[in-house]
Design a protein around this motif. Structure first.
Motif, mmCIF file in Angstrom:
data_model
loop_
_atom_site.group_PDB
_atom_site.id
_atom_site.type_symbol
_atom_site.label_atom_id
_atom_site.label_comp_id
_atom_site.label_asym_id
_atom_site.label_seq_id
_atom_site.Cartn_x
_atom_site.Cartn_y
_atom_site.Cartn_z
ATOM 1 N N MET A 833 3.412 -19.161 -29.484
ATOM 2 C CA MET A 833 2.754 -19.825 -28.361
ATOM 3 C C MET A 833 2.425 -18.818 -27.262
ATOM 4 O O MET A 833 1.340 -18.883 -26.651
ATOM 5 N N GLU A 834 3.321 -17.879 -27.019
ATOM 6 C CA GLU A 834 3.027 -16.843 -26.014
ATOM 7 C C GLU A 834 1.910 -15.925 -26.504
ATOM 8 O O GLU A 834 1.059 -15.485 -25.715
ATOM 9 N N LYS A 835 1.888 -15.627 -27.776
ATOM 10 C CA LYS A 835 0.866 -14.748 -28.338
ATOM 11 C C LYS A 835 -0.533 -15.329 -28.166
ATOM 12 O O LYS A 835 -1.465 -14.640 -27.730
ATOM 13 N N TYR A 836 -0.693 -16.604 -28.496
ATOM 14 C CA TYR A 836 -2.017 -17.227 -28.449
ATOM 15 C C TYR A 836 -2.371 -17.791 -27.070
ATOM 16 O O TYR A 836 -3.516 -18.162 -26.849
ATOM 17 N N GLY A 837 -1.394 -17.882 -26.182
ATOM 18 C CA GLY A 837 -1.678 -18.475 -24.874
ATOM 19 C C GLY A 837 -1.587 -17.526 -23.707
ATOM 20 O O GLY A 837 -1.720 -17.958 -22.556
ATOM 21 N N ALA A 838 -1.388 -16.249 -23.983
ATOM 22 C CA ALA A 838 -1.157 -15.311 -22.891
ATOM 23 C C ALA A 838 -2.340 -15.178 -21.945
ATOM 24 O O ALA A 838 -2.166 -14.901 -20.757
ATOM 25 N N ASP A 839 -3.567 -15.370 -22.429
ATOM 26 C CA ASP A 839 -4.742 -15.171 -21.589
ATOM 27 C C ASP A 839 -5.277 -16.469 -20.998
ATOM 28 O O ASP A 839 -6.334 -16.471 -20.364
ATOM 29 N N LEU A 840 -4.599 -17.584 -21.214
ATOM 30 C CA LEU A 840 -5.111 -18.872 -20.739
ATOM 31 C C LEU A 840 -4.844 -19.053 -19.243
ATOM 32 O O LEU A 840 -3.884 -18.531 -18.701
#
Length: 840
Positions: A833-840
């Motif tokens: 979740m941190e990997k795919y959401g870091a730029d949100l």
């Protein structure tokens, strides 16, 4: 060298000679003949064994596909590769194998192929080489869109490595609806090779004008079947059966279509599928389901489904003793439990089980107050003769036939159904009962509006059930809950008292003739639904407190009824509130033996309710759908549902006293009980209980990791009180973390009270982070976009959910099915979740 045999018949002489020497061998004739026979027999056996081995080897090589490149004989061998530059265009290198004709019946080949496909999901067949590669690497190599976020946005974190990254296949091979349609439902032409076998039904209508219908005799029956066949071709194999000639697609090609359905479906048994309250299949229950499907029967009569009928009765009896007899025989040291006297059925889904509960409750209220008559009175299959039949199991066959020949059941007609509902139940008994009821109550003048109560956390199926049953829109009253999701029993009591007050004042006006007239709607409570494991929070209502409120209302009605017997201007209702426990999600806690779990789930208080349902296909991993519904009242389901279809339910048939069909309002019934029976029989009650306990322990680890990361990294926070089987939490990308830190909002919970109950300790929602309104919408968008990214990448399917105490949607984690869950999985979920959401 030369050889010559002596002319003497016995003994037999052989002389071997050359120019320098000679050798004479003397053998008895019997030994010579025996040697020849033995040699011949050994040679035949060896030849048979070698031939059988070669045949099995050839069959195995044809039917057991060990990798994705193996093709069936005479099928185009299309090596499918992904196109370059990350697009979804597929190329095919097509060659046709000519290994000879495949022998065997086409449908049998398809069935074997489908079983191989199913076995491949359980590791029985060798996995493809591609499946052994971590999905992140496969995506990077093939240029698929896993490096893209939602709506194709670049994700700078997509190439990051995680120490917890698993080596597993994807949850789903994600395709958009348009891409899925193009790939699976359209003709594909690549490099001069036409791959016409798709899922579109229209693909096989080209030769429809050439098809003819002929009357051909069925090989298994003297009846004549109308069979669609194809005209024979000049080059067709004359050995093919008419059934194979009628097929518009070859068996290998059809198996390939089945493999496409499997490949592009969501793998709900994947360890990172959390989207619904079901998941990983249990292989034991699946095995029982396969056997049941092969039998292909319907569990409405013992005559049709003897084993499954007895299995269902056994399962329901065990559930009834487990749920309703708990605590009633405290001094029973021998463990001999009283036989369960109620009724139970397997129902196709929790929603229909809730509808059945509400329907049974309404029927019971109307019978008690003279608005209807018992359905069993109109059914010849369940009248007094049928009750007497239940005591005839040991009667000799001749005595039984003599009994039926002398019985007075003259209205049992074969192949006749009720044609006019208005004449339903016009037997002498029904007419007598109707006359009695008409003296008791004037239905046209005093029919009240029945009112049902559910909590704000209850399942939406109750709203649908109310509409199906014809309840008015405002007669399904929603009771508020406490901050942790439990129904507020005091609010329920207050609402019932309000209706009770209206009931006393609705008949105060009297006409000139002395007859009462209605001055307001009369609304009477009849049903309350408790929730044992709500869908979002996982909360459990206090069943004992709710039952106490309902029984207090009933007792007040009894005392007022005695006081108003002489009052002609008031009609006394026999009050009855049916309490139903919807345990579709959390009801499997009945198998746990842990005192803390049983206390939090109120498992021991279900015995005070009228009915209970739970779904083994959710927490225990049975195949969809497996739903058990149990009622404590004898004949409650039969009274509410029996129609007595004379062509089907006849007490003169063998085993009619065991028929289950008229307990349900459906006709055909699936063999669902065998799945729950298989789980219970194989693992035992203690084994199922340990499965429930294990989920509680694993989710407690997850909660602790959420708290840890909330303290150290400010990246996660609990959204509400975590109940035993549901954890709701927020993910905060770095941008949101900076905003919260600037506002002075902490992501940790400092006021948690430890109570010894683990993750379901005594915590109020005030102990958790409260998201400001201006940040809530932004955070809700983060949850939506992150879910879409995870879905499209095939990494994880996890839902975002609304909470009535939070304005931002949060994520929900549940462990459904036979799911093994470790700290490595916890690490993978949060890291991904941190990997795919870091730029949100």
């Amino acid at each position: 060298m030369s050889a010559s045999a002596a002319s003497s018949p016995s003994p037999l002489l052989f002389t071997l000679s050359d120019n320098d020497a000679s050798l004479t061998i003397t053998l008895p004739l019997e030994v010579f003949v025996a040697g020849i026979l033995i040699t011949f027999m050994l040679g035949s056996c060896i030849g048979f064994v070698l031939g059988k081995y070669q045949h099995l080897k050839d069959t195995s090589s044809r039917l057991d596909a060990k990798d994705s490149n193996q093709q069936w004989p005479n099928e185009p061998s299309c090596n499918k590769t992904n196109g370059e530059n990350g697009n979804r265009q597929d190329s095919f290198n097509c060659e046709t194998k000519k290994d000879g004709e495949e022998k065997g019946d086409g449908p049998t080949m398809v069935l074997r192929g489908s079983l191989d496909l199913m076995a491949s999901k359980w590791g029985v067949l060798e996995a493809t080489q591609d499946a052994t590669i971590p999905y992140s690497q496969r995506n990077a190599d093939t240029g698929r869109r896993s490096d893209k976020g939602s709506r194709g946005a670049d994700n700078p974190m997509s190439t990051a490595n995680s120490s917890c990254w698993p080596s597993s296949s994807a949850v789903v091979e994600y395709l958009s609806p348009e891409e899925m349609t193009q790939l699976l439902f359209s003709n594909i032409h690549r490099d001069g090779c036409s791959i016409s076998e798709t899922l579109c039904l229209d693909e096989y209508q080209d030769n429809s004008e050439d098809r003819i219908e002929e009357q051909v005799p069925s090989p298994k029956s003297s009846a004549v079947d109308k069979t669609t066949i194809l005209p024979s071709s000049k080059n067709s194999d004359s050995n093919k059966t008419s059934q194979e000639e009628a097929a518009s697609i070859s068996p290998p090609a059809f198996v390939n279509l089945l493999s496409l359905i499997q490949k592009y479906s969501v793998d709900t048994s994947h360890p990172y599928f959390f989207n619904q309250l079901f998941g990983s299949l249990d292989p034991i229950a699946l095995a029982a389901e396969i056997v049941a499907l092969s039998v292909n029967t319907s569990v409405y009569t013992y005559e049709t489904a003897p084993v499954f009928t007895l299995l269902e009765r056994e399962v329901m009896g065990q559930i009834g003793r487990l749920v309703f007899h708990k605590g009633e025989k405290e001094n029973d040291v021998d463990g001999d439990e009283e036989e369960f006297k109620g009724e139970g059925l397997m129902i196709p889904g929790g929603s229909l089980a809730n509808l059945t509960a509400m329907h049974s409750a309404r029927h019971r209220w109307k019978v008690m107050n003279g608005h209807t008559i018992k359905a069993q009175s109109q059914s010849p299959a369940f009248d007094d003769d049928a009750v007497r039949l239940m005591d005839m199991e040991d009667m000799h066959e001749e005595e039984r036939q003599q009994y039926w020949s002398s019985s007075s059941i003259d209205d049992v007609e074969e192949e006749k159904k009720f044609e006019d509902v208005s004449t339903f139940g016009t037997t002498a008994l029904a007419a007598e009962e109707q006359q009695m009821n008409s003296n008791l109550y004037d239905d046209n003048q005093f029919t009240p509006d029945l009112v049902a109560f559910v909590s704000s956390e209850a399942h939406y199926s109750f709203s649908k059930s109310a509409r199906v049953l014809g309840l008015l829109e405002d007669d399904l009253i929603v009771i508020p809950t406490h901050s942790d999701g439990r129904m507020d029993a005091s609010a329920l009591a207050k609402k019932i008292e309000e209706l009770e007050l209206l009931e006393q004042t609705s008949l105060d006006t009297v006409t000139a003739a002395g007859e009462p007239t209605r001055t307001a709607r009369k609304r009477v409570p009849f049903f309350v639904a408790c929730t044992a494991g709500s869908t979002v929070r996982g909360s459990f209502d206090d069943i004992a407190e709710i039952v106490k409120v309902c029984r207090a209302y009933e007792s007040r009605g009894a005392s007022r009824g005695l006081a108003s017997n002489s009052d002609n201007h008031n009609h006394h209702y026999e009050r009855s509130i049916w309490v139903h426990v919807d345990g579709a999600w959390g009801g499997s806690a009945i198998f746990s033996s842990r005192p803390a779990i049983r206390r939090i789930t109120h498992a021991d208080d279900i015995r005070h309710a009228d009915s209970f349902t739970f779904n083994p296909h959710k927490m225990l991993g049975a195949p969809q759908q497996t739903t058990a519904f149990i009622v404590r009242h004898r004949h409650a389901l039969r009274d509410a549902n029996a129609a007595g279809a004379k062509y089907l339910f006849d007490p003169r048939k063998n085993g009619a006293e065991y028929d289950l069909g008229d307990l349900s309002y459906t006709c055909g019934r699936r063999t669902d009980a065998v799945k729950l029976w298989a789980l219970w029989k194989y693992y035992g009650r203690s084994g199922l209980g340990r499965r429930v306990d294990q989920k509680v322990d694993e989710l407690e680890m997850f909660v602790e990791e959420i708290r840890k990361r909330g303290r150290e990294e400010k990246s996660f926070a609990l959204a509400c009180k975590p109940w035993l089987f549901n954890v709701n939490f927020f993910y905060f990308p770095p941008r949101i973390r900076r905003i919260l830190e600037k506002r002075g909002i902490t992501t940790t919970q400092n006021n948690v009270v430890e109570s010894g109950d683990g993750i379901a300790g005594a915590m109020d929602d005030d102990d958790f982070i409260q998201i400001p309104d201006d940040i809530a919408q932004d955070l809700a968008n983060v949850s939506v976009l992150l879910k879409l990214r995870l879905h499209e990448a095939g990494e994880m399917i996890i839902p975002y959910q609304p909470l009535n105490n939070q304005k931002a949607d949060c994520f929900r984690l549940v462990l459904a099915g036979k799911k093994d869950f470790s700290f490595k999985d916890i690490c993978h979920i949060l890291d991904t979740m941190e990997k795919y959401g870091a730029d949100l």
